[in-house]
Design a protein around this motif. Structure first.
Motif, PDB file in Angstrom:
ATOM      1  N   VAL A  91     -18.645  16.035  -8.750  1.00  0.00           N
ATOM      2  CA  VAL A  91     -17.497  15.193  -8.414  1.00  0.00           C
ATOM      3  C   VAL A  91     -16.278  15.713  -9.163  1.00  0.00           C
ATOM      4  O   VAL A  91     -16.384  16.124 -10.329  1.00  0.00           O
ATOM      5  N   SER A  92     -15.145  15.702  -8.517  1.00  0.00           N
ATOM      6  CA  SER A  92     -13.895  16.059  -9.181  1.00  0.00           C
ATOM      7  C   SER A  92     -12.837  15.020  -8.867  1.00  0.00           C
ATOM      8  O   SER A  92     -12.985  14.208  -7.951  1.00  0.00           O
ATOM      9  N   LEU A  93     -11.779  15.058  -9.650  1.00  0.00           N
ATOM     10  CA  LEU A  93     -10.689  14.097  -9.492  1.00  0.00           C
ATOM     11  C   LEU A  93      -9.378  14.863  -9.337  1.00  0.00           C
ATOM     12  O   LEU A  93      -9.052  15.712 -10.171  1.00  0.00           O
ATOM     13  N   SER A 135      -7.274  11.319  -5.637  1.00  0.00           N
ATOM     14  CA  SER A 135      -8.402  11.645  -4.758  1.00  0.00           C
ATOM     15  C   SER A 135      -9.641  11.896  -5.596  1.00  0.00           C
ATOM     16  O   SER A 135      -9.561  12.388  -6.720  1.00  0.00           O
ATOM     17  N   VAL A 136     -10.773  11.522  -5.038  1.00  0.00           N
ATOM     18  CA  VAL A 136     -12.077  11.878  -5.604  1.00  0.00           C
ATOM     19  C   VAL A 136     -12.759  12.783  -4.595  1.00  0.00           C
ATOM     20  O   VAL A 136     -12.835  12.455  -3.404  1.00  0.00           O
ATOM     21  N   GLU A 137     -13.223  13.938  -5.060  1.00  0.00           N
ATOM     22  CA  GLU A 137     -13.866  14.912  -4.191  1.00  0.00           C
ATOM     23  C   GLU A 137     -15.336  15.057  -4.561  1.00  0.00           C
ATOM     24  O   GLU A 137     -15.691  15.027  -5.744  1.00  0.00           O
ATOM     25  N   VAL A 138     -16.177  15.234  -3.564  1.00  0.00           N
ATOM     26  CA  VAL A 138     -17.604  15.487  -3.770  1.00  0.00           C
ATOM     27  C   VAL A 138     -17.904  16.875  -3.213  1.00  0.00           C
ATOM     28  O   VAL A 138     -17.604  17.165  -2.045  1.00  0.00           O
ATOM     29  N   TRP A 139     -18.499  17.722  -4.058  1.00  0.00           N
ATOM     30  CA  TRP A 139     -18.696  19.134  -3.717  1.00  0.00           C
ATOM     31  C   TRP A 139     -20.173  19.499  -3.740  1.00  0.00           C
ATOM     32  O   TRP A 139     -20.918  19.092  -4.628  1.00  0.00           O
TER      33      TRP A 139
END
Length: 248
Positions: A91-93, A135-139
């Motif tokens: 997860v990233s922000l 934004s929250v990203e899921v990779w």
């Protein structure tokens, strides 16, 4: 369309009292105004949000009841835990805000279009650049498989939209926000209006009066954690290190 109060875009931002919102359609409050940061920040701080289709004037809403998720209150299913263990993600922000909003903008199956117009996208991109939208990203490796974006003011996160390109992608993004909210003492996560999916994840409805009691008292940007900490919070919910325990 019912006769609505028209907000002049060239005037200082101001909104009618939320009790004046229509019952049908639920929560429609006013039309007009602008999507500049002063208009948007004042709106969110008063529990109002924009929602309209291409070709329509800007429409402002304050529905009652309101759907919210309590900080730390997202329901984590056994299947989501299994998905996380079998197909690890990170997860990233605020790493890929533009990519997230673009993914949210893409039409969903069975839907003719999207409410995220180009003007809306530009407005939230501006809010992101000035520290208000996140934004929250899921990779999965270098592939973006899920995410969400929203606005953070004081101790409230206002969720706007989320997407998933792989099973559990949007759920993990929402879990990250839920744990962020819990660990940073936020008052709530605004989910705007009811839907079955959010209800299954633990969100619930409250009336407008109770919702407005939790709204920000200060116009200050929310302070995001770093991505490493966010990942740790997510991991603690999805794959906690419990010695001697093996889930079937």
């Amino acid at each position: 369309m019912p006769q609505l109060i028209w907000l002049e875009p060239d005037q200082p931002p101001e909104f009618p009292p939320t009790w004046a919102a229509l019952d049908h359609p639920n929560g429609l409050l006013a039309a007009g105004g602008d999507l500049t940061p002063p208009w948007l920040l004042l709106a969110y701080q008063r529990g109002i949000f924009p929602w309209f289709n291409e070709g329509e004037p800007i429409l402002w809403w304050s529905p009652s009841p309101r759907m919210i998720l309590e900080p730390g209150g997202m329901h984590v299913s056994r299947s989501l835990k299994k998905t996380y263990r079998r197909h690890p993600v990170t997860v990233s922000l605020n790493r890929a805000f533009s990519d997230v909003i673009q993914a949210c903008q893409e039409p969903r199956e069975g839907q003719p279009g999207t409410w995220i117009t180009e003007d809306m996208r530009d407005a939230y991109e501006h809010l992101h650049q000035t520290g208000w939208a996140h934004s929250v990203e899921v990779w999965s490796g270098d592939e973006l498989v899920g995410g969400l974006y929203g606005i953070g003011i004081d101790r409230v996160f206002y969720g706007e939209s989320m997407f998933s390109r792989r099973t559990g992608g949007s759920k993990i993004a929402l879990l990250a926000v839920s744990e962020w909210a819990r660990n940073r003492g936020m008052t709530m996560i605004d989910c705007q209006v009811y839907n079955d999916h959010l209800s299954s994840l633990g969100a619930h409805e409250i009336d407008r009066r109770r919702f407005e009691q939790r709204l920000p008292r200060e116009t200050a940007p929310i302070q995001p954690p770093d991505s490493q900490l966010l990942n740790e919070w997510v991991r603690q919910r999805l794959d906690p290190p419990v010695e001697g325990h093996h889930e079937k």
